[in-house]
Design an enzyme around this catalytic site. Structure first.
Site, mmCIF file in Angstrom:
data_model
loop_
_atom_site.group_PDB
_atom_site.id
_atom_site.type_symbol
_atom_site.label_atom_id
_atom_site.label_comp_id
_atom_site.label_asym_id
_atom_site.label_seq_id
_atom_site.Cartn_x
_atom_site.Cartn_y
_atom_site.Cartn_z
ATOM 1 N N HIS A 112 0.826 -1.180 -0.053
ATOM 2 C CA HIS A 112 0.031 -0.002 0.032
ATOM 3 C C HIS A 112 0.843 1.160 0.020
ATOM 4 C CE1 HIS A 112 -3.716 -2.186 0.596
ATOM 5 N NE2 HIS A 112 -3.053 -2.895 1.225
ATOM 6 N N LYS A 177 28.492 -14.040 -0.902
ATOM 7 C CA LYS A 177 29.511 -14.391 -1.670
ATOM 8 C C LYS A 177 29.004 -14.615 -3.022
ATOM 9 C CE LYS A 177 29.976 -19.149 -0.753
ATOM 10 N NZ LYS A 177 30.869 -20.200 -0.208
#
Length: 183
Positions: A112, A177
């Site tokens: 919203h 990573k």
């Protein structure tokens, strides 16, 4: 009684949409939810296609998956929505080939606009690219793209796009990573 103008709070989803969702929910509950996980995938895909989903024949949807609007779901080859995934797909959700969305994940394509007094519904699609894995109990917010080959660690919350071939985790999700394949 206050003199508040309630017209600004109208639901932006049509009555036709609401009825279709009601019928869909009943059909899934009666004809798919009771099936054991190892049985009836073709039948579940048929039901989803009947309501407008675009699914490859090798995609897998578990009976416990909750799909808000099947007509906004697209799944490619060997993609999977695992047990108890919740697809709040007010907008499109696309799951790429060879990708898995693990159990209890919440895919949320709507929110919203809190900058407006009426707090209207806003939506944006979620795209999970090929060869990606979304771990268990992950939250993915509206407008997010999970890049090709990316891995999202269990219980992560993803609010921004994830780069291809990376491993992310945490809340909010951060780079852990680069993903390196050894085969």
């Amino acid at each position: 009684m206050s003199n508040v103008d309630l017209s600004q709070y109208n639901n932006t989803l049509t009555r036709k949409n609401q009825i279709a969702r009601l019928i869909w929910t009943m059909v899934w509950f009666i004809f798919a939810k009771p099936l054991p996980r190892s049985l009836g995938n073709s039948w579940k895909l048929f039901l989803l296609r009947l309501f407008g989903a675009k699914l490859h024949k090798t995609s897998v949807v578990y009976s416990s998956v909750k799909i808000y609007m099947p007509w906004n779901l697209e799944m490619h080859e060997y993609s999977c929505l695992a047990p108890y995934v919740d697809c709040y797909n007010v907008d499109k959700i696309i799951v790429g080939a060879n990708s898995t969305v693990s159990q209890k994940t919440y895919l949320c394509t709507a929110s919203h606009d809190i900058t407006k007094t009426s707090i209207p519904l806003i939506t944006a699609p979620i795209m999970i690219k090929d060869q990606s894995w979304v771990g268990a109990s992950v939250f993915i917010g509206m407008g997010v793209t999970i890049g090709q080959g990316a891995v999202v660690g269990a219980t992560a919350s993803v609010f921004k796009n994830i780069e291809p071939w990376t491993i992310v985790g945490g809340n909010p999700a951060k780079l852990i990573k680069k993903r390196v394949l050894n085969d």
